[in-house]
Design a protein around this motif. Structure first.
Motif, short mmCIF file in Angstrom:
data_model
loop_
_atom_site.label_atom_id
_atom_site.label_comp_id
_atom_site.label_asym_id
_atom_site.label_seq_id
_atom_site.Cartn_x
_atom_site.Cartn_y
_atom_site.Cartn_z
N GLU A 89 0.73 7.87 3.34
CA GLU A 89 2.18 7.68 3.32
C GLU A 89 2.53 6.25 3.76
O GLU A 89 3.30 5.55 3.09
CB GLU A 89 2.87 8.68 4.25
CG GLU A 89 4.37 8.45 4.33
CD GLU A 89 5.00 8.88 5.64
OE1 GLU A 89 6.16 9.27 5.60
OE2 GLU A 89 4.32 8.79 6.69
N LEU A 90 1.95 5.81 4.88
CA LEU A 90 2.25 4.46 5.38
C LEU A 90 1.77 3.39 4.41
O LEU A 90 2.48 2.41 4.15
CB LEU A 90 1.64 4.27 6.77
CG LEU A 90 2.22 5.14 7.88
CD1 LEU A 90 1.41 4.98 9.17
CD2 LEU A 90 3.68 4.81 8.12
N ASN A 91 0.57 3.57 3.85
CA ASN A 91 0.06 2.60 2.88
C ASN A 91 0.94 2.54 1.63
O ASN A 91 1.18 1.47 1.08
CB ASN A 91 -1.38 2.91 2.49
CG ASN A 91 -2.38 2.42 3.50
OD1 ASN A 91 -2.16 1.43 4.18
ND2 ASN A 91 -3.50 3.13 3.63
N THR A 92 1.44 3.69 1.19
CA THR A 92 2.34 3.73 0.04
C THR A 92 3.58 2.90 0.31
O THR A 92 4.04 2.13 -0.56
CB THR A 92 2.72 5.19 -0.29
OG1 THR A 92 1.51 5.92 -0.59
CG2 THR A 92 3.69 5.27 -1.45
N LEU A 93 4.12 3.02 1.50
CA LEU A 93 5.32 2.28 1.86
C LEU A 93 5.05 0.78 1.94
O LEU A 93 5.79 -0.02 1.35
CB LEU A 93 5.89 2.81 3.18
CG LEU A 93 6.52 4.20 3.08
CD1 LEU A 93 6.72 4.80 4.47
CD2 LEU A 93 7.83 4.15 2.31
N VAL A 94 4.01 0.38 2.66
CA VAL A 94 3.76 -1.07 2.80
C VAL A 94 3.32 -1.69 1.48
O VAL A 94 3.61 -2.85 1.22
CB VAL A 94 2.76 -1.39 3.95
CG1 VAL A 94 3.29 -0.89 5.28
CG2 VAL A 94 1.37 -0.86 3.67
N ASP A 95 2.65 -0.91 0.62
CA ASP A 95 2.25 -1.43 -0.69
C ASP A 95 3.47 -1.77 -1.55
O ASP A 95 3.40 -2.62 -2.44
CB ASP A 95 1.36 -0.43 -1.43
CG ASP A 95 -0.05 -0.36 -0.87
OD1 ASP A 95 -0.42 -1.21 -0.02
OD2 ASP A 95 -0.80 0.55 -1.28
N ALA A 96 4.58 -1.10 -1.29
CA ALA A 96 5.82 -1.38 -2.03
C ALA A 96 6.57 -2.57 -1.43
O ALA A 96 7.63 -2.96 -1.92
CB ALA A 96 6.72 -0.14 -2.03
N GLY A 97 6.03 -3.15 -0.36
CA GLY A 97 6.64 -4.34 0.24
C GLY A 97 7.65 -4.06 1.33
O GLY A 97 8.49 -4.90 1.63
N VAL A 98 7.58 -2.86 1.92
CA VAL A 98 8.52 -2.54 2.99
C VAL A 98 7.82 -2.51 4.34
O VAL A 98 6.60 -2.40 4.43
CB VAL A 98 9.25 -1.18 2.75
CG1 VAL A 98 9.91 -1.15 1.38
CG2 VAL A 98 8.32 -0.01 2.91
N THR A 99 8.61 -2.60 5.38
CA THR A 99 8.14 -2.43 6.75
C THR A 99 8.58 -1.05 7.22
O THR A 99 9.74 -0.67 7.03
CB THR A 99 8.75 -3.50 7.68
OG1 THR A 99 8.26 -4.78 7.27
CG2 THR A 99 8.38 -3.26 9.14
N VAL A 100 7.66 -0.31 7.81
CA VAL A 100 8.00 0.97 8.43
C VAL A 100 8.30 0.65 9.88
O VAL A 100 7.40 0.30 10.65
CB VAL A 100 6.86 1.99 8.30
CG1 VAL A 100 7.27 3.33 8.91
CG2 VAL A 100 6.43 2.16 6.85
#
Length: 177
Positions: A89-100
Protein backbone atom coordinates in the motif's frame (compact mmCIF):
# COMPACT_ATOMS: atom_id res chain seq x y z
CA UNK A 1 34.18 18.66 18.95
CA UNK A 2 32.90 21.28 21.34
CA UNK A 3 29.78 20.48 23.35
CA UNK A 4 27.06 22.95 22.41
CA UNK A 5 25.11 24.37 25.32
CA UNK A 6 21.45 25.37 25.74
CA UNK A 7 20.14 28.00 23.36
CA UNK A 8 23.20 27.75 21.08
CA UNK A 9 22.55 24.00 20.68
CA UNK A 10 18.83 24.51 19.98
CA UNK A 11 19.66 27.13 17.33
CA UNK A 12 22.12 24.67 15.79
CA UNK A 13 19.43 21.96 15.76
CA UNK A 14 17.01 24.27 13.93
CA UNK A 15 19.70 25.18 11.39
CA UNK A 16 20.55 21.51 10.81
CA UNK A 17 16.90 20.55 10.34
CA UNK A 18 16.19 23.48 8.00
CA UNK A 19 19.20 22.60 5.82
CA UNK A 20 18.55 18.86 5.55
CA UNK A 21 16.41 17.44 2.77
CA UNK A 22 15.69 14.28 4.77
CA UNK A 23 14.70 13.57 8.39
CA UNK A 24 17.55 13.66 10.91
CA UNK A 25 17.62 11.14 13.74
CA UNK A 26 18.00 12.15 17.36
CA UNK A 27 21.21 10.12 17.47
CA UNK A 28 22.66 12.05 14.51
CA UNK A 29 21.71 15.38 16.11
CA UNK A 30 23.28 14.25 19.38
CA UNK A 31 26.56 13.41 17.61
CA UNK A 32 26.59 16.72 15.70
CA UNK A 33 26.05 18.74 18.89
CA UNK A 34 28.15 16.51 21.16
CA UNK A 35 25.38 15.72 23.66
CA UNK A 36 23.29 12.67 24.54
CA UNK A 37 20.20 11.62 22.61
CA UNK A 38 18.11 12.34 25.72
CA UNK A 39 19.30 15.96 25.68
CA UNK A 40 18.06 16.15 22.07
CA UNK A 41 14.66 14.74 23.10
CA UNK A 42 14.44 17.42 25.79
CA UNK A 43 15.51 20.12 23.31
CA UNK A 44 12.79 19.00 20.89
CA UNK A 45 10.17 19.38 23.63
CA UNK A 46 11.44 22.89 24.36
CA UNK A 47 11.53 23.86 20.68
CA UNK A 48 8.00 22.55 20.08
CA UNK A 49 6.82 24.47 23.15
CA UNK A 50 8.20 27.60 21.42
CA UNK A 51 6.04 26.72 18.38
CA UNK A 52 8.92 25.63 16.16
CA UNK A 53 7.36 23.50 13.39
CA UNK A 54 9.33 20.34 14.11
CA UNK A 55 7.79 16.92 13.57
CA UNK A 56 9.10 13.61 14.82
CA UNK A 57 8.73 10.92 12.16
CA UNK A 58 9.72 7.27 12.07
CA UNK A 59 12.88 8.33 10.17
CA UNK A 60 13.84 11.23 12.42
CA UNK A 61 13.03 14.89 12.94
CA UNK A 62 11.95 17.28 10.18
CA UNK A 63 11.46 21.02 10.12
CA UNK A 64 8.16 21.83 8.44
CA UNK A 65 9.07 25.00 6.61
CA UNK A 66 6.53 26.53 4.30
CA UNK A 67 7.71 27.40 0.83
CA UNK A 68 5.48 30.24 -0.42
CA UNK A 69 5.94 29.30 -4.08
CA UNK A 70 5.49 25.57 -3.47
CA UNK A 71 1.85 24.50 -3.44
CA UNK A 72 0.95 21.25 -1.71
CA UNK A 73 -2.31 19.38 -2.13
CA UNK A 74 -3.61 16.98 0.51
CA UNK A 75 -6.33 14.38 0.79
CA UNK A 76 -7.43 12.00 3.49
CA UNK A 77 -8.11 8.47 2.31
CA UNK A 78 -9.74 5.53 4.07
CA UNK A 79 -7.81 2.29 3.57
CA UNK A 80 -8.51 -1.30 4.45
CA UNK A 81 -6.13 -4.23 3.97
CA UNK A 82 -4.12 -6.88 5.80
CA UNK A 83 -0.91 -6.12 7.70
CA UNK A 84 0.99 -8.10 5.05
CA UNK A 85 -0.24 -5.63 2.41
CA UNK A 86 0.92 -2.50 4.31
CA UNK A 87 4.26 -2.29 2.50
CA UNK A 88 2.58 -2.66 -0.90
CA UNK A 89 0.00 0.00 0.00
CA UNK A 90 2.74 2.48 0.98
CA UNK A 91 4.84 1.65 -2.09
CA UNK A 92 1.78 2.13 -4.32
CA UNK A 93 1.28 5.59 -2.86
CA UNK A 94 4.90 6.76 -3.08
CA UNK A 95 5.24 5.30 -6.60
CA UNK A 96 2.47 7.69 -7.65
CA UNK A 97 4.58 10.60 -6.36
CA UNK A 98 2.80 11.28 -3.09
CA UNK A 99 3.97 11.55 0.50
CA UNK A 100 2.14 9.52 3.12
CA UNK A 101 2.08 11.94 6.03
CA UNK A 102 0.38 9.88 8.73
CA UNK A 103 -1.91 7.06 9.74
CA UNK A 104 -5.02 7.43 11.91
CA UNK A 105 -7.19 4.77 13.55
CA UNK A 106 -10.31 5.03 15.68
CA UNK A 107 -9.63 3.39 19.06
CA UNK A 108 -12.62 2.38 21.24
CA UNK A 109 -11.05 3.87 24.39
CA UNK A 110 -8.70 6.65 23.22
CA UNK A 111 -10.64 7.88 20.19
CA UNK A 112 -8.51 8.92 17.22
CA UNK A 113 -4.87 7.89 17.35
CA UNK A 114 -2.65 9.50 14.73
CA UNK A 115 1.00 8.75 14.09
CA UNK A 116 3.38 10.47 11.69
CA UNK A 117 4.81 8.29 8.90
CA UNK A 118 6.25 10.82 6.39
CA UNK A 119 7.33 8.42 3.65
CA UNK A 120 7.93 9.73 0.13
CA UNK A 121 9.98 7.02 -1.57
CA UNK A 122 10.43 3.26 -1.67
CA UNK A 123 13.57 3.73 0.43
CA UNK A 124 11.52 5.52 3.11
CA UNK A 125 8.93 2.74 3.02
CA UNK A 126 11.65 0.09 3.33
CA UNK A 127 13.18 1.90 6.32
CA UNK A 128 9.74 2.24 7.96
CA UNK A 129 8.88 -1.46 7.47
CA UNK A 130 12.34 -2.53 8.68
CA UNK A 131 11.90 -0.45 11.83
CA UNK A 132 8.47 -1.96 12.49
CA UNK A 133 9.90 -5.44 12.01
CA UNK A 134 13.09 -4.86 14.04
CA UNK A 135 11.19 -3.43 17.01
CA UNK A 136 8.37 -5.98 16.69
CA UNK A 137 5.99 -3.02 16.84
CA UNK A 138 2.38 -3.48 15.84
CA UNK A 139 0.95 -1.43 12.99
CA UNK A 140 -1.85 0.86 14.19
CA UNK A 141 -4.20 -0.72 11.65
CA UNK A 142 -4.03 -3.92 13.71
CA UNK A 143 -6.15 -2.14 16.34
CA UNK A 144 -8.99 -1.79 13.82
CA UNK A 145 -8.62 -5.06 11.91
CA UNK A 146 -7.22 -3.23 8.89
CA UNK A 147 -9.27 -0.02 8.70
CA UNK A 148 -7.25 3.20 8.85
CA UNK A 149 -6.88 6.67 7.37
CA UNK A 150 -3.91 8.32 5.70
CA UNK A 151 -3.29 11.94 4.87
CA UNK A 152 -1.43 11.98 1.57
CA UNK A 153 0.14 15.01 -0.07
CA UNK A 154 1.67 15.93 -3.41
CA UNK A 155 2.62 18.96 -5.46
CA UNK A 156 0.00 18.09 -8.07
CA UNK A 157 -3.60 16.91 -7.66
CA UNK A 158 -3.12 14.50 -10.57
CA UNK A 159 -0.62 12.56 -8.46
CA UNK A 160 -3.21 12.26 -5.69
CA UNK A 161 -5.81 11.08 -8.22
CA UNK A 162 -3.38 8.50 -9.63
CA UNK A 163 -2.46 7.21 -6.19
CA UNK A 164 -6.11 6.82 -5.19
CA UNK A 165 -6.91 5.08 -8.48
CA UNK A 166 -4.08 2.58 -7.93
CA UNK A 167 -5.29 1.85 -4.39
CA UNK A 168 -8.80 1.36 -5.76
CA UNK A 169 -7.54 -1.10 -8.40
CA UNK A 170 -5.70 -3.08 -5.71
CA UNK A 171 -8.75 -3.13 -3.45
CA UNK A 172 -7.04 -1.19 -0.65
CA UNK A 173 -9.66 1.52 -0.25
CA UNK A 174 -12.37 1.15 2.36
CA UNK A 175 -15.64 0.57 0.51
CA UNK A 176 -18.22 3.28 1.04
CA UNK A 177 -21.33 2.06 2.86
Amino acid sequence: MKKLLGEERREAIITILKNEQRPVTGTALAKRTNVSRQVIVNDMALLKAKNEPIMATSQGYVYLSEHPNHRVFEREIASFHTPEQAEDELNTLVDAGVTVKNVTVEHPVYGEITASIMVSSRYDVQQFIQKVTATEASLLMNLTEGAHLHVISADDEKKLDAAIEQLHLKGYLLPEA
